[in-house]
Design a protein around this motif. Structure first.
Motif, PDB file in Angstrom:
ATOM      1  N   PHE A 113       7.103  -1.496   0.931  1.00 11.74           N
ATOM      2  CA  PHE A 113       6.891  -1.660  -0.502  1.00 11.74           C
ATOM      3  C   PHE A 113       7.878  -0.816  -1.291  1.00 11.74           C
ATOM      4  CE2 PHE A 113       4.419   2.035   0.602  1.00 11.74           C
ATOM      5  CZ  PHE A 113       4.380   2.855  -0.518  1.00 11.74           C
ATOM      6  N   THR A 114       7.903  -1.065  -2.567  1.00  7.80           N
ATOM      7  CA  THR A 114       8.810  -0.387  -3.487  1.00  7.80           C
ATOM      8  C   THR A 114       7.995   0.465  -4.451  1.00  7.80           C
ATOM      9  OG1 THR A 114      10.396  -2.207  -3.343  1.00  7.80           O
ATOM     10  CG2 THR A 114      10.547  -0.776  -5.283  1.00  7.80           C
ATOM     11  N   ALA A 115       8.529   1.625  -4.813  1.00  5.43           N
ATOM     12  CA  ALA A 115       7.806   2.495  -5.743  1.00  5.43           C
ATOM     13  C   ALA A 115       8.771   3.381  -6.517  1.00  5.43           C
ATOM     14  CB  ALA A 115       6.797   3.370  -4.986  1.00  5.43           C
ATOM     15  N   GLY A 116       8.364   3.722  -7.742  1.00  5.35           N
ATOM     16  CA  GLY A 116       9.072   4.699  -8.549  1.00  5.35           C
ATOM     17  C   GLY A 116       8.345   6.042  -8.508  1.00  5.35           C
ATOM     18  N   ARG A 117       8.851   6.987  -9.254  1.00  3.56           N
ATOM     19  CA  ARG A 117       8.205   8.294  -9.356  1.00  3.56           C
ATOM     20  C   ARG A 117       7.324   8.337 -10.602  1.00  3.56           C
ATOM     21  NH1 ARG A 117      10.139  12.709  -6.532  1.00  3.56           N
ATOM     22  NH2 ARG A 117       9.238  13.996  -8.198  1.00  3.56           N
ATOM     23  N   ARG A 118       6.300   9.148 -10.547  1.00  2.00           N
ATOM     24  CA  ARG A 118       5.428   9.312 -11.714  1.00  2.00           C
ATOM     25  C   ARG A 118       6.202   9.885 -12.897  1.00  2.00           C
ATOM     26  NH1 ARG A 118       0.047   7.691 -12.822  1.00  2.00           N
ATOM     27  NH2 ARG A 118      -0.876   9.127 -14.323  1.00  2.00           N
ATOM     28  N   ASP A 119       7.153  10.798 -12.603  1.00  2.00           N
ATOM     29  CA  ASP A 119       7.933  11.432 -13.666  1.00  2.00           C
ATOM     30  C   ASP A 119       9.258  10.713 -13.922  1.00  2.00           C
ATOM     31  OD1 ASP A 119       8.917  12.075 -11.207  1.00  2.00           O
ATOM     32  OD2 ASP A 119       9.219  14.204 -11.605  1.00  2.00           O
ATOM     33  N   ASP A 120       9.537   9.653 -13.178  1.00  2.00           N
ATOM     34  CA  ASP A 120      10.748   8.862 -13.391  1.00  2.00           C
ATOM     35  C   ASP A 120      10.483   7.480 -12.791  1.00  2.00           C
ATOM     36  OD1 ASP A 120      13.216   7.722 -13.675  1.00  2.00           O
ATOM     37  OD2 ASP A 120      14.330   9.284 -12.606  1.00  2.00           O
ATOM     38  N   ILE A 121       9.856   6.611 -13.590  1.00  2.00           N
ATOM     39  CA  ILE A 121       9.354   5.347 -13.057  1.00  2.00           C
ATOM     40  C   ILE A 121      10.462   4.414 -12.593  1.00  2.00           C
ATOM     41  CG2 ILE A 121       7.255   5.481 -14.440  1.00  2.00           C
ATOM     42  CD1 ILE A 121       8.467   3.396 -16.314  1.00  2.00           C
ATOM     43  N   TRP A 122      11.702   4.644 -13.031  1.00  2.00           N
ATOM     44  CA  TRP A 122      12.810   3.787 -12.617  1.00  2.00           C
ATOM     45  C   TRP A 122      13.592   4.347 -11.441  1.00  2.00           C
ATOM     46  CZ3 TRP A 122      12.489  -0.972 -13.905  1.00  2.00           C
ATOM     47  CH2 TRP A 122      11.837  -1.322 -15.089  1.00  2.00           C
ATOM     48  N   ARG A 123      13.116   5.448 -10.888  1.00  2.00           N
ATOM     49  CA  ARG A 123      13.719   5.961  -9.655  1.00  2.00           C
ATOM     50  C   ARG A 123      13.092   5.186  -8.486  1.00  2.00           C
ATOM     51  NH1 ARG A 123      16.864  10.189  -8.024  1.00  2.00           N
ATOM     52  NH2 ARG A 123      16.510  10.973  -5.905  1.00  2.00           N
ATOM     53  N   ILE A 124      13.491   3.941  -8.380  1.00  2.00           N
ATOM     54  CA  ILE A 124      12.888   2.990  -7.456  1.00  2.00           C
ATOM     55  C   ILE A 124      13.475   3.163  -6.054  1.00  2.00           C
ATOM     56  CG2 ILE A 124      12.582   0.536  -6.964  1.00  2.00           C
ATOM     57  CD1 ILE A 124      11.052   1.441  -9.411  1.00  2.00           C
ATOM     58  N   ARG A 125      12.593   3.303  -5.071  1.00  2.00           N
ATOM     59  CA  ARG A 125      13.011   3.426  -3.681  1.00  2.00           C
ATOM     60  C   ARG A 125      12.048   2.639  -2.787  1.00  2.00           C
ATOM     61  NH1 ARG A 125      16.244   5.296  -6.656  1.00  2.00           N
ATOM     62  NH2 ARG A 125      17.432   7.239  -6.470  1.00  2.00           N
ATOM     63  N   MET A 126      12.378   2.527  -1.490  1.00  2.00           N
ATOM     64  CA  MET A 126      11.575   1.747  -0.539  1.00  2.00           C
ATOM     65  C   MET A 126      10.772   2.669   0.378  1.00  2.00           C
ATOM     66  SD  MET A 126      14.484  -1.087   0.486  1.00  2.00           S
ATOM     67  CE  MET A 126      15.635   0.184   1.062  1.00  2.00           C
ATOM     68  N   TYR A 127       9.517   2.270   0.646  1.00  2.00           N
ATOM     69  CA  TYR A 127       8.609   3.076   1.449  1.00  2.00           C
ATOM     70  C   TYR A 127       7.863   2.206   2.454  1.00  2.00           C
ATOM     71  CZ  TYR A 127       9.550   6.455  -2.258  1.00  2.00           C
ATOM     72  OH  TYR A 127      10.183   7.297  -3.137  1.00  2.00           O
ATOM     73  N   VAL A 128       7.193   2.888   3.409  1.00  2.00           N
ATOM     74  CA  VAL A 128       6.506   2.179   4.485  1.00  2.00           C
ATOM     75  C   VAL A 128       5.139   2.807   4.756  1.00  2.00           C
ATOM     76  CG1 VAL A 128       6.636   1.416   6.890  1.00  2.00           C
ATOM     77  CG2 VAL A 128       8.735   1.622   5.539  1.00  2.00           C
ATOM     78  N   LEU A 129       4.127   1.931   4.964  1.00  2.00           N
ATOM     79  CA  LEU A 129       2.806   2.336   5.433  1.00  2.00           C
ATOM     80  C   LEU A 129       2.623   1.816   6.851  1.00  2.00           C
ATOM     81  CD1 LEU A 129       0.583   1.323   2.367  1.00  2.00           C
ATOM     82  CD2 LEU A 129       1.633   3.552   2.805  1.00  2.00           C
ATOM     83  N   GLU A 130       1.803   2.503   7.655  1.00  2.00           N
ATOM     84  CA  GLU A 130       1.540   2.097   9.034  1.00  2.00           C
ATOM     85  C   GLU A 130       0.049   2.106   9.310  1.00  2.00           C
ATOM     86  OE1 GLU A 130       3.583   3.598  13.031  1.00  2.00           O
ATOM     87  OE2 GLU A 130       1.928   4.916  12.435  1.00  2.00           O
ATOM     88  N   SER A 131      -0.415   1.115  10.089  1.00  2.00           N
ATOM     89  CA  SER A 131      -1.810   1.087  10.535  1.00  2.00           C
ATOM     90  C   SER A 131      -1.859   0.609  11.975  1.00  2.00           C
ATOM     91  CB  SER A 131      -2.652   0.159   9.659  1.00  2.00           C
ATOM     92  OG  SER A 131      -3.984   0.067  10.158  1.00  2.00           O
ATOM     93  N   SER A 132      -2.650   1.288  12.784  1.00  2.00           N
ATOM     94  CA  SER A 132      -2.830   0.880  14.179  1.00  2.00           C
ATOM     95  C   SER A 132      -4.125   0.107  14.364  1.00  2.00           C
ATOM     96  CB  SER A 132      -2.820   2.112  15.092  1.00  2.00           C
ATOM     97  OG  SER A 132      -3.845   3.021  14.701  1.00  2.00           O
ATOM     98  N   SER A 133      -4.819  -0.195  13.290  1.00  2.43           N
ATOM     99  CA  SER A 133      -6.085  -0.920  13.361  1.00  2.43           C
ATOM    100  C   SER A 133      -5.854  -2.385  13.687  1.00  2.43           C
ATOM    101  CB  SER A 133      -6.838  -0.805  12.037  1.00  2.43           C
ATOM    102  OG  SER A 133      -7.097   0.543  11.715  1.00  2.43           O
ATOM    103  N   ALA A 134      -6.783  -2.983  14.413  1.00  3.01           N
ATOM    104  CA  ALA A 134      -6.676  -4.404  14.724  1.00  3.01           C
ATOM    105  C   ALA A 134      -6.761  -5.238  13.452  1.00  3.01           C
ATOM    106  CB  ALA A 134      -7.768  -4.804  15.707  1.00  3.01           C
ATOM    107  N   ASN A 135      -7.644  -4.840  12.563  1.00  4.17           N
ATOM    108  CA  ASN A 135      -7.802  -5.523  11.280  1.00  4.17           C
ATOM    109  C   ASN A 135      -7.213  -4.647  10.179  1.00  4.17           C
ATOM    110  OD1 ASN A 135      -8.540  -6.791   8.934  1.00  4.17           O
ATOM    111  ND2 ASN A 135     -10.718  -6.954   9.438  1.00  4.17           N
ATOM    112  N   PRO A 136      -6.050  -4.980   9.657  1.00  4.81           N
ATOM    113  CA  PRO A 136      -5.411  -4.111   8.667  1.00  4.81           C
ATOM    114  C   PRO A 136      -6.136  -4.096   7.326  1.00  4.81           C
ATOM    115  CG  PRO A 136      -4.202  -6.160   8.851  1.00  4.81           C
ATOM    116  CD  PRO A 136      -5.240  -6.192   9.930  1.00  4.81           C
ATOM    117  N   VAL A 137      -7.007  -5.062   7.087  1.00  3.59           N
ATOM    118  CA  VAL A 137      -7.742  -5.089   5.816  1.00  3.59           C
ATOM    119  C   VAL A 137      -8.755  -3.953   5.766  1.00  3.59           C
ATOM    120  CG1 VAL A 137      -9.288  -6.456   4.363  1.00  3.59           C
ATOM    121  CG2 VAL A 137      -7.422  -7.577   5.595  1.00  3.59           C
TER     122      VAL A 137
END
Length: 475
Positions: A113-137
Motif C-alpha cells: 500500500f501507499t501512505a503519506g506522513r501525518r506531518d507531510d501528507i504528500w511524502r508518499i511512499r510504499m509500505y508492506v503488511l504481512e500475515s501468516s494467518s490462513a484467513n487474512p480477513v
C-alpha cells in the motif's frame, strides 16, 4: 485467440443478471452486475487456492485498509468488510492510505500500500503488511515497513508478478531530473517480499497527449500474462474523466528488466465513454472467473463527468469488473467501460467462430469484431415481458436487437408495443445442442434468430443446417 467458454446451467446466475429463473437454461461463465462496490477506488481482487476471492481497495477517507472475501466475484458486493489496519496517529503511514493490493507469497499474505506522513501528507511512499494467518480477513497483520528504492521521492502503487520463475516488483515513482508526476519502474524482488535487489529499470515516462492531461502521470501498473506475452496496464493523466489506461507489451521470454523488451501502445486501451456514462476508468487489476477460463479486469470509475474541486476529494469512484476478450493476434481487447447493471455478453455462432454484431445498425455475423462493443449485448428482461429476454446494445444504450420484416436490426426503443414485441425473444435450449441456446421470436412463435450468408434473420429452422445456424453460445 478468443477462447470458447464453458456454458453453465446456473439459475442463480440468471437471477443475478435480472432474468427469471425459469429462463435459466444456460448462462455464460462470466456475468456480473456493476458496480461491485460503491466508494471503493484502486481495487484489487485476488483469487486464492482456498476458493475465495479477496478484495481490497482505497476508501475515500484515506485512513484504513479494508478486506472482503467471497467465493464469487459478485459475492464481494455483499460480503462483510473488515478493517485490517488503520493509519498511524503520527509520523509515517499517517495519511493518504492508497491503493492496497493483496498477494499470497511463499505461504504468507502481503498487502502492498501507499501512505503519506501525518506531518507531510504528500511524502508518499510504499509500505508492506504481512500475515501468516490462513484467513487474512480475520488474521493479525505485522508492519514490514517501507519498500526502499534508489530515490527517496514520491513513490506509489506497488504491485508484484512472477514470470519465468522470478518475482518482480513494479511501481510508480517521481524520478529526480524528470519533470513528471510519476513514471513506471520494475525491479527484481529481494530476499523478502518488501525488498528489491539489483538494477531498477524505468519502463515508461508519460509523454503522449492522453498521458499528460491535467497531470503528467503513469501509475497503477499491473501485469496480465497470456498468449506468450506480458501485458502491463497502467493509469495515466489526472484522476478525473481524463484518467485512462495505457499498456506496455513484452514477450514472456524477454527480460522484463530490459526496457527495450517493452512496447507502448500509442493510444489508450480503456477510456471514458459518454454513451455508457462511465468516466475516468483506471487503476485496474486482473483476476480470473470462477471457472478459471476467463480473465476479468477490475477497475474503478465514476458515472458522471463533472467534478467540483480536486478529484481526490470526490468520494464516488466505484469498483467495477468486466471480462477481458482477446483479438486474433492474442492481445487483450478491453472494449469500453460498460454501462452499470448486468455485464454484457457476446452471441457466438454455434457453427463458426463468429459473433452477432451491428454494422450501421444491421445485425450480422462476423469474426474478429472491431470495435468489440459492436458485438456486446446486455441481456435484460424482455421489453414485452412474458418471461422473454431482450438484447440491449452495449455502445448504444437504449438500442435493442429487433426483427423488422424478418431482418435483424439494432434500433432505438421507441416505446411502442410493436417494438417491444419485435425486440423480445424466448430463450430456448439450443436447437442444435442443449448446451447452447436458441432465441424464438415472442410475437412470431416458431421463428428464431438465425444467421445466413453473414446476416441475421428471423426464420423458421427447417433443417439441420438451419437449426445449427439458429444456435448460439453466450460468451
Amino acid at each position: 485467440m478468443i477462447r470458447r467458454l464453458l456454458v453453465l446451467v446456473l439459475a442463480t446466475a440468471a437471477c443475478v443478471a435480472g432474468l427469471p429463473a425459469s429462463q435459466a437454461i444456460a448462462t455464460p461463465a462470466v456475468r456480473n452486475t456493476n458496480p461491485i462496490a460503491e466508494r471503493r477506488a484502486d481495487p484489487h481482487i485476488f483469487k486464492h487456492t482456498d476458493g475465495y476471492y479477496y478484495f481490497t481497495a482505497t476508501v475515500p477517507e484515506y485512513d484504513r485498509i479494508i478486506l472482503r472475501r467471497a467465493t464469487t466475484i459478485q459475492g464481494l458486493a455483499t460480503a462483510a468488510e473488515t478493517v485490517i489496519w488503520r493509519k498511524h496517529a503520527s509520523g509515517e503511514m499517517g495519511a493518504h492510505i492508497w491503493a492496497p493490493e493483496i498477494h499470497f507469497i511463499n505461504g504468507k499474505w502481503y498487502v502492498y500500500f501507499t501512505a503519506g506522513r501525518r506531518d507531510d501528507i504528500w511524502r508518499i511512499r510504499m509500505y508492506v503488511l504481512e500475515s501468516s494467518s490462513a484467513n487474512p480477513v480475520t488474521g493479525s497483520w505485522t508492519e514490514r515497513g517501507r519498500i526502499t528504492t534508489p530515490w527517496d521521492t514520491f513513490s506509489l502503487d506497488a504491485s508484484t508478478f512472477v514470470t519465468n520463475g522470478v518475482r518482480y516488483l513494479t511501481w510508480a515513482q517521481q524520478e529526480p531530473g524528470i519533470s513528471t508526476g510519476s513514471n513506471l519502474y520494475v525491479a527484481r524482488m529481494g530476499a523478502t517480499p518488501w525488498t528489491i535487489t539489483g538494477a531498477v529499470t524505468r519502463l515508461t515516462v508519460p509523454t503522449l497527449a492522453w498521458e499528460t492531461r491535467g497531470h503528467k502521470v503513469a501509475e497503477g501498473p499491473t501485469v496480465l500474462q497470456r498468449n506468450g506475452r506480458l501485458f502491463l496496464t497502467y493509469s495515466a493523466s489526472a484522476t478525473d474523466a481524463n484518467y485512462c489506461l495505457g499498456m506496455l507489451t513484452a514477450s514472456a521470454t524477454a527480460d522484463p528488466l530490459n526496457a527495450a523488451s517493452w512496447t507502448k501502445s500509442p493510444d489508450p486501451v480503456f477510456a471514458s465513454n459518454d454513451a455508457t456514462s462511465q468516466y475516468g476508468p483506471g487503476h485496474n487489476s486482473f483476476t480470473v472467473s470462477e471457472d478459471g477460463r476467463s480473465d476479468v479486469m477490475v477497475y474503478h470509475d465514476r458515472n458522471y463527468r463533472d467534478i467540483n474541486g480536486d478529484p481526490l476529494n470526490d468520494p464516488n469512484r466505484r469498483t467495477r469488473v468486466q471480462k477481458v476478450y482477446y483479438k486474433a493476434d492474442g492481445t487483450p481487447d478491453f472494449g469500453i467501460p460498460v454501462a452499470d447493471g448486468p455485464t454484457p455478453v457476446r452471441l457466438k455462432s454455434y457453427n463458426s467462430d463468429s459473433f452477432v454484431r451491428h454494422w450501421e445498425f444491421r445485425a450480422r455475423l462476423e469474426a474478429n469484431v472491431a470495435p468489440l462493443a459492436d458485438s456486446q449485448f446486455k441481456v435484460v428482461p424482455g421489453l414485452a415481458g412474458s418471461g422473454a429476454v431482450s438484447f440491449e446494445s452495449t455502445n448504444f444504450p437504449g438500442y435493442y436487437l429487433r426483427h423488422r420484416d424478418n431482418e435483424l436490426w439494432v434500433q432505438r426503443n421507441d416505446g411502442t408495443a410493436l417494438f417491444h414485441n419485435d425486440a423480445s425473444f424466448t430463450q430456448r435450449p439450443g436447437l442444435a445442442a442443449n448446451s447452447a441456446l436458441s432465441y424464438e421470436s415472442l410475437n412470431f412463435p416458431g421463428r428464431y434468430l438465425r444467421h445466413t450468408n453473414g446476416l441475421m434473420y428471423l426464420q423458421t429452422p427447417a433443417d439441420a443446417q438451419a437449426r445449427a445456424d439458429a444456435t448460439f453460445v453466450l460468451e
